[in-house]
Write an enzyme that holds these catalytic residues in place. Structure first.
Site, PDB file in Angstrom:
ATOM      1  N   HIS A  27     126.980  12.799  28.836  1.00  0.00           N
ATOM      2  CA  HIS A  27     126.652  11.978  29.548  1.00  0.00           C
ATOM      3  C   HIS A  27     126.958  10.299  29.953  1.00  0.00           C
ATOM      4  O   HIS A  27     126.114   9.742  30.394  1.00  0.00           O
ATOM      5  CB  HIS A  27     124.799  11.601  29.473  1.00  0.00           C
ATOM      6  CG  HIS A  27     124.089  13.116  29.548  1.00  0.00           C
ATOM      7  ND1 HIS A  27     122.250  13.561  29.366  1.00  0.00           N
ATOM      8  CD2 HIS A  27     124.757  14.281  30.312  1.00  0.00           C
ATOM      9  CE1 HIS A  27     122.885  14.354  30.387  1.00  0.00           C
ATOM     10  NE2 HIS A  27     123.666  15.336  30.841  1.00  0.00           N
ATOM     11  N   TRP A  40     114.569  15.345  28.840  1.00  0.00           N
ATOM     12  CA  TRP A  40     115.355  14.479  29.193  1.00  0.00           C
ATOM     13  C   TRP A  40     114.656  14.473  31.646  1.00  0.00           C
ATOM     14  O   TRP A  40     114.187  15.558  31.435  1.00  0.00           O
ATOM     15  CB  TRP A  40     116.657  15.296  29.230  1.00  0.00           C
ATOM     16  CG  TRP A  40     117.589  14.844  31.280  1.00  0.00           C
ATOM     17  CD1 TRP A  40     118.318  13.652  30.713  1.00  0.00           C
ATOM     18  CD2 TRP A  40     117.349  15.566  31.995  1.00  0.00           C
ATOM     19  NE1 TRP A  40     119.333  14.021  32.237  1.00  0.00           N
ATOM     20  CE2 TRP A  40     118.411  15.338  32.707  1.00  0.00           C
ATOM     21  CE3 TRP A  40     117.105  16.842  32.135  1.00  0.00           C
ATOM     22  CZ2 TRP A  40     118.541  15.433  34.333  1.00  0.00           C
ATOM     23  CZ3 TRP A  40     117.181  17.179  33.596  1.00  0.00           C
ATOM     24  CH2 TRP A  40     118.743  16.987  34.370  1.00  0.00           C
ATOM     25  N   ASP A  88     129.124  20.661  31.379  1.00  0.00           N
ATOM     26  CA  ASP A  88     127.987  21.632  30.802  1.00  0.00           C
ATOM     27  C   ASP A  88     129.412  22.569  30.061  1.00  0.00           C
ATOM     28  O   ASP A  88     128.583  23.999  30.005  1.00  0.00           O
ATOM     29  CB  ASP A  88     127.407  22.307  30.898  1.00  0.00           C
ATOM     30  CG  ASP A  88     125.878  20.595  31.385  1.00  0.00           C
ATOM     31  OD1 ASP A  88     126.154  20.172  29.915  1.00  0.00           O
ATOM     32  OD2 ASP A  88     125.371  20.206  32.487  1.00  0.00           O
ATOM     33  N   HIS A  93     123.133  15.963  22.000  1.00  0.00           N
ATOM     34  CA  HIS A  93     123.796  17.223  22.492  1.00  0.00           C
ATOM     35  C   HIS A  93     125.051  16.754  22.402  1.00  0.00           C
ATOM     36  O   HIS A  93     125.665  16.642  23.787  1.00  0.00           O
ATOM     37  CB  HIS A  93     123.023  17.180  24.108  1.00  0.00           C
ATOM     38  CG  HIS A  93     121.201  17.590  23.987  1.00  0.00           C
ATOM     39  ND1 HIS A  93     121.229  17.504  25.634  1.00  0.00           N
ATOM     40  CD2 HIS A  93     121.021  18.536  22.893  1.00  0.00           C
ATOM     41  CE1 HIS A  93     120.160  18.429  24.972  1.00  0.00           C
ATOM     42  NE2 HIS A  93     119.734  18.382  23.875  1.00  0.00           N
ATOM     43  N   ASP A 148     124.104  13.112  24.668  1.00  0.00           N
ATOM     44  CA  ASP A 148     124.871  14.365  25.154  1.00  0.00           C
ATOM     45  C   ASP A 148     126.295  13.706  25.966  1.00  0.00           C
ATOM     46  O   ASP A 148     126.625  12.642  26.361  1.00  0.00           O
ATOM     47  CB  ASP A 148     123.457  14.328  26.515  1.00  0.00           C
ATOM     48  CG  ASP A 148     125.009  15.582  26.919  1.00  0.00           C
ATOM     49  OD1 ASP A 148     123.784  16.622  27.164  1.00  0.00           O
ATOM     50  OD2 ASP A 148     125.530  15.512  27.347  1.00  0.00           O
ATOM     51  N   ASP A 172     129.752  16.230  34.080  1.00  0.00           N
ATOM     52  CA  ASP A 172     128.844  16.784  33.549  1.00  0.00           C
ATOM     53  C   ASP A 172     128.823  17.647  33.551  1.00  0.00           C
ATOM     54  O   ASP A 172     127.396  18.581  33.886  1.00  0.00           O
ATOM     55  CB  ASP A 172     127.368  15.633  33.029  1.00  0.00           C
ATOM     56  CG  ASP A 172     126.303  16.347  32.429  1.00  0.00           C
ATOM     57  OD1 ASP A 172     126.489  16.846  31.151  1.00  0.00           O
ATOM     58  OD2 ASP A 172     125.578  16.155  32.521  1.00  0.00           O
ATOM     59  N   ASP A 184     124.829  21.773  23.915  1.00  0.00           N
ATOM     60  CA  ASP A 184     124.153  22.053  25.076  1.00  0.00           C
ATOM     61  C   ASP A 184     125.221  22.493  26.096  1.00  0.00           C
ATOM     62  O   ASP A 184     125.836  21.474  27.010  1.00  0.00           O
ATOM     63  CB  ASP A 184     123.343  20.167  25.525  1.00  0.00           C
ATOM     64  CG  ASP A 184     122.439  20.226  26.698  1.00  0.00           C
ATOM     65  OD1 ASP A 184     122.465  21.449  27.441  1.00  0.00           O
ATOM     66  OD2 ASP A 184     121.961  19.116  27.728  1.00  0.00           O
ATOM     67  N   LYS A 212     121.847   9.554  30.858  1.00  0.00           N
ATOM     68  CA  LYS A 212     122.924   9.927  31.668  1.00  0.00           C
ATOM     69  C   LYS A 212     123.048   8.721  32.671  1.00  0.00           C
ATOM     70  O   LYS A 212     122.216   7.982  32.941  1.00  0.00           O
ATOM     71  CB  LYS A 212     121.860  11.417  32.481  1.00  0.00           C
ATOM     72  CG  LYS A 212     122.798  12.135  33.149  1.00  0.00           C
ATOM     73  CD  LYS A 212     122.422  12.926  33.212  1.00  0.00           C
ATOM     74  CE  LYS A 212     123.387  13.997  34.399  1.00  0.00           C
ATOM     75  NZ  LYS A 212     121.986  15.593  34.231  1.00  0.00           N
ATOM     76  N   GLU A 263     116.585  11.226  26.740  1.00  0.00           N
ATOM     77  CA  GLU A 263     118.551  11.288  26.908  1.00  0.00           C
ATOM     78  C   GLU A 263     118.871  10.704  27.852  1.00  0.00           C
ATOM     79  O   GLU A 263     118.247  11.154  29.207  1.00  0.00           O
ATOM     80  CB  GLU A 263     117.979  12.989  26.667  1.00  0.00           C
ATOM     81  CG  GLU A 263     119.981  13.782  27.185  1.00  0.00           C
ATOM     82  CD  GLU A 263     119.755  15.143  27.232  1.00  0.00           C
ATOM     83  OE1 GLU A 263     119.025  15.789  27.444  1.00  0.00           O
ATOM     84  OE2 GLU A 263     121.209  15.449  27.479  1.00  0.00           O
TER      85      GLU A 263
HETATM   86  C1  RNT Z   1     121.575  17.101  31.838  1.00  0.00           C
HETATM   87  C2  RNT Z   1     120.608  16.749  30.812  1.00  0.00           C
HETATM   88  C3  RNT Z   1     120.125  18.369  29.869  1.00  0.00           C
HETATM   89  C4  RNT Z   1     119.596  19.540  29.726  1.00  0.00           C
HETATM   90  C5  RNT Z   1     118.962  20.539  28.891  1.00  0.00           C
HETATM   91  C6  RNT Z   1     119.118  22.118  29.895  1.00  0.00           C
HETATM   92  O1  RNT Z   1     121.784  16.665  31.913  1.00  0.00           O
HETATM   93  O2  RNT Z   1     121.886  17.419  29.176  1.00  0.00           O
HETATM   94  O3  RNT Z   1     119.721  17.948  28.378  1.00  0.00           O
HETATM   95  O4  RNT Z   1     121.233  20.099  30.085  1.00  0.00           O
HETATM   96  O5  RNT Z   1     117.914  19.980  29.007  1.00  0.00           O
HETATM   97 ZN    ZN Z   2     121.575  16.737  27.123  1.00  0.00          ZN
END
Ligand code: RNT
Ligand code: ZN
Length: 411
Positions: free
Chosen positions: A254, A178, A288, A278, A251, A286, A318, A219, A217
């Protein structure tokens, strides 16, 4: 209670013992970075940057590899079932003063030893953020040759670390790329950075490596790069399709707010034999957050189970929440993922699928809602026993004690 539950489920054609076995066998890759707020162990490790952020200052973050390993092992003792540890390149444990374009497999031996001791697999990620060579929020798509070269070299070496992990643990290693690349404001030229990224990826993936599952990955946006992301969904999906052995990672944070990855899994399964995930929870963006046992998590698990894709979808977590006890985050987040899998495995899949094929949507609706009231939690309790962990809510006081004895002393 389990005996009753088992009987009730059996009436619906569901074998609860088999569901428990399957749920325990599915590996969940636990992200190391929840334990230390995504900081890592490089010399002069810097605060997190690159469009992602941790917020909160709950005490007790792991400051050394030993602390992180101890916290992880402690958390793992409350997490039943197959696990992997997901590492970032910034978590090297090296006596050498080495920058990211100089990492070697040997710098990660510490984690291999831990994985072997615990009998678990490892996953890996090049770290293309929180570093001065991220120039104007760009890495592999930068207009500067030396910036691109630095990150290409880092990623090539990261893949070799992943191959080393696979060889040492005997388990496939997902190596996920990523990058934060994007623009704060509307770009004048979207194509040129994307062409540069494509060229850089070709260099990175040119070496064939055993045991490595490469992923990219995508986004939508990040903080500070709100207007344009070089590595978008279409960009990476197309790239992965054209490069066998490279997969797109989904993810759950994303995509656009009403877009969900549970819906994408089956679409990708028609095209790919691996889908790294993820799993995270986005609250408005996003963000997390640690995953809750919510509808989307259950839907993700349902897709994996119903599509018979437990060996194709590679579940990784993640999330990084610095506002609560980080071990609580690991335990609850990971167990929620497995609870969702168990719930999916406990559904009368055959009948529900038959309903859909027979276009009996009334029965499908009523029966799938009825399934929700069956005592899956009694089966989970049994899963905890089989998995050999202290279940129910008893684990919480152990974590609280660890907080007092260990975490709060880290000042
Ligand atoms: C960031 C991505 C990525 C990170 C990690 C730490 O938006 O989701 O995967 O969260 O690699
Ligand atoms: Zn991620």
């Amino acid at each position: 209670m389990y005996t009753d539950a088992k009987e009730l489920y059996a009436r619906h054609g569901v074998d609860t013992d088999a569901a428990i076995r399957t749920a325990l066998s599915i590996p969940i890759s636990i992200n190391c970075w929840q334990g230390d707020d995504v900081i890592g162990f490089e010399k002069g490790a810097r605060a997190l940057s690159g469009g992602i952020q941790t917020t909160g200052n709950y005490p007790g973050r792991a400051r050394t590899p030993e602390e992180l390993a101890a916290d992880f092992e402690f958390a793992a003792s409350f997490i039943p079932g197959a696990k992997k540890l997901n590492l970032h390149a910034s978590y090297l444990v090296s006596g050498r003063d080495v920058d990211r374009d100089g990492i070697e497999p040997e710098d990660y031996r510490f984690w291999v030893d831990l994985a072997k001791r615990m009998g678990i697999g490892l996953d890996f990620n090049p770290t293309c953020f929180s570093h001065p060579m991220v120039v104007n929020n760009l890495t592999l798509s930068s207009p500067h040759r030396e910036v691109r070269d630095f990150w290409i070299e880092h990623c090539r070496r990261a893949r070799r670390v992943a191959a080393y992990f696979a060889a040492e643990t005997g388990k496939e290693c997902v190596c996920n790329l990523w990058i934060p690349d994007g623009f704060k404001d509307t770009p004048a030229d979207r194509l040129t950075p994307r062409l540069r990224l494509k060229e850089a990826l070709d260099e990175i993936f040119s070496e064939r490596l055993e045991g490595v599952v490469d992923s990219v990955e995508s986004k939508v946006f990040g903080i500070g790069v709100e207007s344009f992301t070089v590595g978008s969904n279409e960009f990476y999906l197309g790239y992965a399709k054209g490069h066998p052995g490279v997969y797109q990672l989904l993810d759950s944070g994303h995509y656009h707010p009403t877009e969900v990855i549970s819906e994408k899994i089956s679409a990708l399964l028609t095209q790919f034999d691996r889908i790294p995930l993820h799993v995270t929870r986005s609250v408005r963006w996003d963000s997390d957050h640690v995953v809750r046992l919510d509808d989307e998590l259950c839907e993700i698990a349902k897709e994996i189970v119903r599509d018979k894709a437990t060996d194709k979808v590679m579940i990784g977590l993640d999330f990084f929440d610095a506002s609560i006890n980080r071990i609580v985050a690991w335990v609850v987040g990971t167990n929620n993922m497995r609870k969702a899998l168990l719930k999916a495995l406990l559904e009368d899949e055959a009948r529900l699928k038959a309903d859909q094929e027979a276009e009996d949507y009334s029965h499908l609706f009523a029966y799938s809602e009825y399934m929700k009231q069956l005592p899956w939690s009694d089966v989970w309790r049994r899963l905890e026993e089989v998995g050999g962990v202290k279940g129910g809510f008893d684990w919480y006081s152990d974590v609280k004690k660890y907080e007092e004895d260990v975490l709060l002393r880290r000042v």
